[in-house]
Design a protein around this motif. Structure first.
Motif, mmCIF file in Angstrom:
data_model
loop_
_atom_site.group_PDB
_atom_site.id
_atom_site.type_symbol
_atom_site.label_atom_id
_atom_site.label_comp_id
_atom_site.label_asym_id
_atom_site.label_seq_id
_atom_site.Cartn_x
_atom_site.Cartn_y
_atom_site.Cartn_z
ATOM 1 N N PHE A 162 39.384 34.912 40.407
ATOM 2 C CA PHE A 162 40.319 35.021 39.689
ATOM 3 C C PHE A 162 39.565 35.998 38.895
ATOM 4 O O PHE A 162 40.312 37.372 38.463
ATOM 5 N N VAL A 163 39.528 35.447 37.625
ATOM 6 C CA VAL A 163 38.193 35.579 36.578
ATOM 7 C C VAL A 163 37.945 37.474 37.226
ATOM 8 O O VAL A 163 37.819 37.909 36.382
ATOM 9 N N ALA A 164 36.824 37.615 38.029
ATOM 10 C CA ALA A 164 36.202 38.345 38.437
ATOM 11 C C ALA A 164 37.728 40.042 38.523
ATOM 12 O O ALA A 164 37.502 41.302 38.205
ATOM 13 N N GLY A 165 38.907 39.525 38.545
ATOM 14 C CA GLY A 165 40.202 41.094 38.891
ATOM 15 C C GLY A 165 40.262 40.871 37.394
ATOM 16 O O GLY A 165 40.391 41.897 36.786
ATOM 17 N N GLY A 244 33.048 39.355 33.127
ATOM 18 C CA GLY A 244 33.289 38.998 34.237
ATOM 19 C C GLY A 244 32.023 38.327 35.535
ATOM 20 O O GLY A 244 31.947 38.506 36.280
ATOM 21 N N GLN A 245 31.295 38.104 34.055
ATOM 22 C CA GLN A 245 29.912 37.489 34.822
ATOM 23 C C GLN A 245 30.297 35.879 35.060
ATOM 24 O O GLN A 245 30.903 35.218 34.239
ATOM 25 N N ASN A 246 28.690 35.263 35.440
ATOM 26 C CA ASN A 246 28.624 33.794 35.521
ATOM 27 C C ASN A 246 27.446 33.583 34.641
ATOM 28 O O ASN A 246 26.807 33.546 35.702
ATOM 29 N N LEU A 247 27.398 32.888 33.992
ATOM 30 C CA LEU A 247 26.369 32.441 33.317
ATOM 31 C C LEU A 247 25.523 31.428 33.654
ATOM 32 O O LEU A 247 26.084 30.265 33.571
#
Length: 258
Positions: A162-165, A244-247
């Motif tokens: 969801f966050v990616a969009g 939109g990143q996943n750390l």
């Protein structure tokens, strides 16, 4: 480094202990006023007293962010946050054949739907004010499936999708949305996971803990302070080009290149 957020307002759920508390402390050290939401009053008030000693305003809200009432109370206390940090207890390990529909819905409410509802309630105001930082404290299970924790695997991956969009729709207004995927950190939750895995694997807790640590190339668990510092940077004025990143913060445990 001056993070450029002194005087900003942050709304944090699940911030009375663990990694949520670590994020709150890090923001407070950079001069951010806090509203913290948690379910246990005693723990919540003790954390607030500790953070207030850092010289910032701390407002407490006792409630459950997975419920409409909890979210309403949090937003009443902090209707226009500049920084939103979503954190919720994950699910403990288990076997998917034993889960009921209610188990799945509870996991989705905690790890996916509640954060989405909090974003829905705050993101438009952030865009109008031309500043916003949203950070979801997720888990490495969203990137590296944990065979013993299917509830977390599925629910957290849904939030990240969801966050990616959404994150690409808000960044032009200086509103960023990112996820942090923590690995093994030395918190109370790690103790609970160790005890549960001890039962699942029929092994002593000390051996389970050692095995978990051995799997980390750093040779140790992460500290809450390390996590908090990373979270504060993503919340800073300096992080406006990161969205939109996943750390992944796991001491090198993930073996992939990307």
């Amino acid at each position: 480094m001056d993070l450029g957020i002194r005087g900003r307002k942050a709304l944090l759920s699940g911030a009375s202990r663990g990694l949520g508390k670590a994020a709150a402390i890090a923001l407070a050290r950079d001069g951010v006023d806090l509203t913290i939401l948690a379910r246990t009053r005693e723990t919540l008030e003790r954390t607030a007293q500790e953070i207030s000693a850092l010289g910032v305003k701390v407002t407490t809200v006792m409630g459950d962010v997975t419920t409409p009432e909890g979210r309403k109370a949090a937003l009443a206390a902090c209707p226009e946050p500049d920084i939103l940090i979503n954190s919720a207890d994950g699910s403990l390990p288990g076997e998917f054949r034993s889960y009921t529909r209610a188990d799945w819905l509870a996991a989705l409410d905690a790890m996916m739907l509640a954060p989405i509802e909090m974003m829905r309630a705050t993101v438009d105001g952030m865009m109008a004010r031309k500043f916003g930082r949203i950070i979801n404290i997720s888990s490495r299970s969203a990137k590296v499936a944990q065979m013993e924790n299917p509830l977390s695997n599925g629910s957290r991956a849904g939030l990240i999708g969801f966050v990616a969009g959404l994150s690409r729709q808000t960044v032009a207004h200086n509103v960023t949305i990112n996820n942090i995927l923590p690995g093994s950190f030395d918190t109370d939750r790690l103790v609970g996971i160790t005890q549960m895995l001890s039962q699942v694997r029929s092994q002593p807790p000390a051996k389970v803990r050692q095995d978990l640590m051995t799997a980390v190339p750093a040779g140790r668990f992460g500290t809450p302070a390390e996590f908090g510092a990373a979270c504060a940077f993503l919340a800073s004025a300096n992080a406006g080009f990161i969205t939109g990143q996943n750390l992944l913060i796991d001491g090198g445990a993930f073996p992939g290149t990307f």
